[in-house]
Design a protein around this motif. Structure first.
Motif, short mmCIF file in Angstrom:
data_model
loop_
_atom_site.label_atom_id
_atom_site.label_comp_id
_atom_site.label_asym_id
_atom_site.label_seq_id
_atom_site.Cartn_x
_atom_site.Cartn_y
_atom_site.Cartn_z
N PRO A 1 -3.83 -16.84 36.47
CA PRO A 1 -4.45 -15.51 36.32
C PRO A 1 -3.75 -14.73 35.20
CG PRO A 1 -3.87 -15.95 38.62
CD PRO A 1 -3.27 -17.05 37.80
N PRO A 2 -4.47 -13.80 34.57
CA PRO A 2 -3.85 -13.00 33.51
C PRO A 2 -2.57 -12.32 33.99
CG PRO A 2 -6.19 -12.57 33.63
CD PRO A 2 -5.85 -13.42 34.82
N SER A 3 -1.56 -12.30 33.13
CA SER A 3 -0.31 -11.63 33.47
C SER A 3 0.28 -11.00 32.21
CB SER A 3 0.69 -12.62 34.08
OG SER A 3 1.21 -13.46 33.07
N ARG A 4 1.28 -10.14 32.39
CA ARG A 4 1.92 -9.46 31.27
C ARG A 4 3.02 -10.30 30.62
NH1 ARG A 4 1.79 -3.27 32.39
NH2 ARG A 4 0.38 -3.21 34.15
N ASP B 1 -12.94 -35.70 29.79
CA ASP B 1 -13.40 -37.02 30.24
C ASP B 1 -12.69 -37.47 31.51
OD1 ASP B 1 -15.15 -37.19 28.05
OD2 ASP B 1 -13.60 -38.09 26.78
N GLY B 2 -12.52 -36.57 32.46
CA GLY B 2 -11.92 -36.91 33.74
C GLY B 2 -10.40 -36.99 33.75
N VAL B 3 -9.76 -36.78 32.59
CA VAL B 3 -8.30 -36.83 32.49
C VAL B 3 -7.77 -35.41 32.31
CG1 VAL B 3 -6.33 -37.73 31.19
CG2 VAL B 3 -8.38 -39.13 31.47
N GLU B 4 -6.87 -35.01 33.21
CA GLU B 4 -6.31 -33.67 33.16
C GLU B 4 -5.00 -33.67 32.40
OE1 GLU B 4 -6.90 -30.62 36.42
OE2 GLU B 4 -4.82 -31.23 36.74
N ARG B 5 -4.85 -32.71 31.49
CA ARG B 5 -3.63 -32.55 30.70
C ARG B 5 -3.13 -31.13 30.86
NH1 ARG B 5 -2.91 -35.66 25.91
NH2 ARG B 5 -0.93 -34.58 26.00
N HIS B 6 -1.81 -30.98 30.92
CA HIS B 6 -1.18 -29.66 31.00
C HIS B 6 -1.04 -29.08 29.60
CE1 HIS B 6 1.50 -26.46 32.24
NE2 HIS B 6 2.28 -26.80 31.24
N PHE B 7 -1.19 -27.76 29.48
CA PHE B 7 -0.84 -27.07 28.23
C PHE B 7 -0.10 -25.80 28.59
CE2 PHE B 7 -5.05 -25.38 29.20
CZ PHE B 7 -4.95 -24.04 28.89
N GLY B 8 0.65 -25.29 27.63
CA GLY B 8 1.48 -24.13 27.90
C GLY B 8 1.54 -23.17 26.73
N ILE B 9 2.64 -22.47 26.66
CA ILE B 9 2.82 -21.41 25.66
C ILE B 9 2.74 -21.96 24.23
CG2 ILE B 9 5.35 -21.49 25.58
CD1 ILE B 9 3.25 -18.27 25.79
N ASP B 10 3.06 -23.23 24.02
CA ASP B 10 3.01 -23.82 22.68
C ASP B 10 1.59 -23.99 22.15
OD1 ASP B 10 5.77 -23.94 22.52
OD2 ASP B 10 5.87 -26.02 23.23
N GLN B 11 0.60 -23.90 23.03
CA GLN B 11 -0.79 -24.02 22.61
C GLN B 11 -1.54 -22.69 22.73
OE1 GLN B 11 0.50 -26.48 24.99
NE2 GLN B 11 1.06 -27.60 23.15
N LEU B 12 -0.86 -21.64 23.17
CA LEU B 12 -1.50 -20.34 23.39
C LEU B 12 -1.37 -19.45 22.15
CD1 LEU B 12 -2.90 -18.47 25.48
CD2 LEU B 12 -0.61 -17.64 26.07
N LEU B 13 -2.51 -18.93 21.70
CA LEU B 13 -2.56 -18.00 20.57
C LEU B 13 -2.98 -16.64 21.13
CD1 LEU B 13 -4.54 -20.33 18.15
CD2 LEU B 13 -2.06 -20.07 18.32
N LEU B 14 -2.12 -15.64 20.99
CA LEU B 14 -2.35 -14.34 21.62
C LEU B 14 -3.17 -13.40 20.75
CD1 LEU B 14 1.18 -13.70 23.13
CD2 LEU B 14 -0.87 -14.51 24.32
N ARG B 15 -4.07 -12.65 21.40
CA ARG B 15 -4.86 -11.63 20.72
C ARG B 15 -3.92 -10.67 20.01
NH1 ARG B 15 -7.64 -6.33 22.35
NH2 ARG B 15 -6.21 -6.36 24.11
N GLY B 16 -4.21 -10.36 18.76
CA GLY B 16 -3.39 -9.44 17.98
C GLY B 16 -2.38 -10.14 17.09
N ASP C 1 -8.12 -8.48 30.10
CA ASP C 1 -7.42 -9.63 30.68
C ASP C 1 -6.46 -10.30 29.69
OD1 ASP C 1 -8.61 -9.37 33.14
OD2 ASP C 1 -10.22 -10.79 32.69
N SER C 2 -6.58 -10.02 28.39
CA SER C 2 -5.70 -10.66 27.42
C SER C 2 -4.28 -10.15 27.62
CB SER C 2 -6.17 -10.39 25.99
OG SER C 2 -6.03 -9.05 25.66
N LYS C 3 -3.31 -10.96 27.18
CA LYS C 3 -1.91 -10.62 27.41
C LYS C 3 -1.48 -9.38 26.63
CE LYS C 3 -0.18 -15.01 28.99
NZ LYS C 3 0.53 -14.60 30.20
#
Length: 125
Positions: free
Chosen positions: A73-76, A88-103, A122-124
């Motif tokens: 869920p959105p958080s600060r 394709d049915g395969v789940e992969r984790h992603f984190g802060i290294d793939q997140l691009l923040l508004r602004g 809802d954006s950070k």
């Protein structure tokens, strides 16, 4: 721009929403980001797309791309993030290294493709 959209952001442009980095013009899906609008730091931060999406460097390949993205869920907390992408049915984790923040601003990278994961209040930011 709404959650679930794929968008292209060009060099020196601000991100209009929080995005999952899908691919970029750079090798291995790398992108350089300036976050001075968010944290006052002018040094560039490196983000990298997942290896399973980094090869989607054309609008045609992106238009055929189907995935299910689930996020916390959105958080600060701007330095923490956890999500999963199912391709394709395969789940992969992603984190802060793939997140691009508004602004934040794309720098020294011709373009990126991103998937919109948070918008508006809802954006950070």
């Amino acid at each position: 721009v709404k959650v679930g959209d794929y968008i292209r952001v060009d060099n020196d442009s601000l991100f209009p929403a929080d995005l999952l980095l899908i691919a970029s013009s750079e090798q291995q899906g790398m992108a350089y980001i300036e976050t001075s609008n968010l944290d006052g730091e002018t040094n560039l931060k490196i983000k990298q797309a997942l290896d399973t999406t980094a090869t989607m460097t054309s609008p045609e390949s992106l238009s055929r791309f189907r995935a299910e993205i689930t996020c916390e869920p959105p958080s600060r907390h701007v330095n923490e993030f956890n999500g999963n992408i199912e391709i394709d049915g395969v789940e992969r984790h992603f984190g802060i290294d793939q997140l691009l923040l508004r602004g934040a601003r794309l720098k020294n990278t011709a373009w990126i493709f991103g998937a919109v994961i948070y918008t508006g209040h809802d954006s950070k930011l």
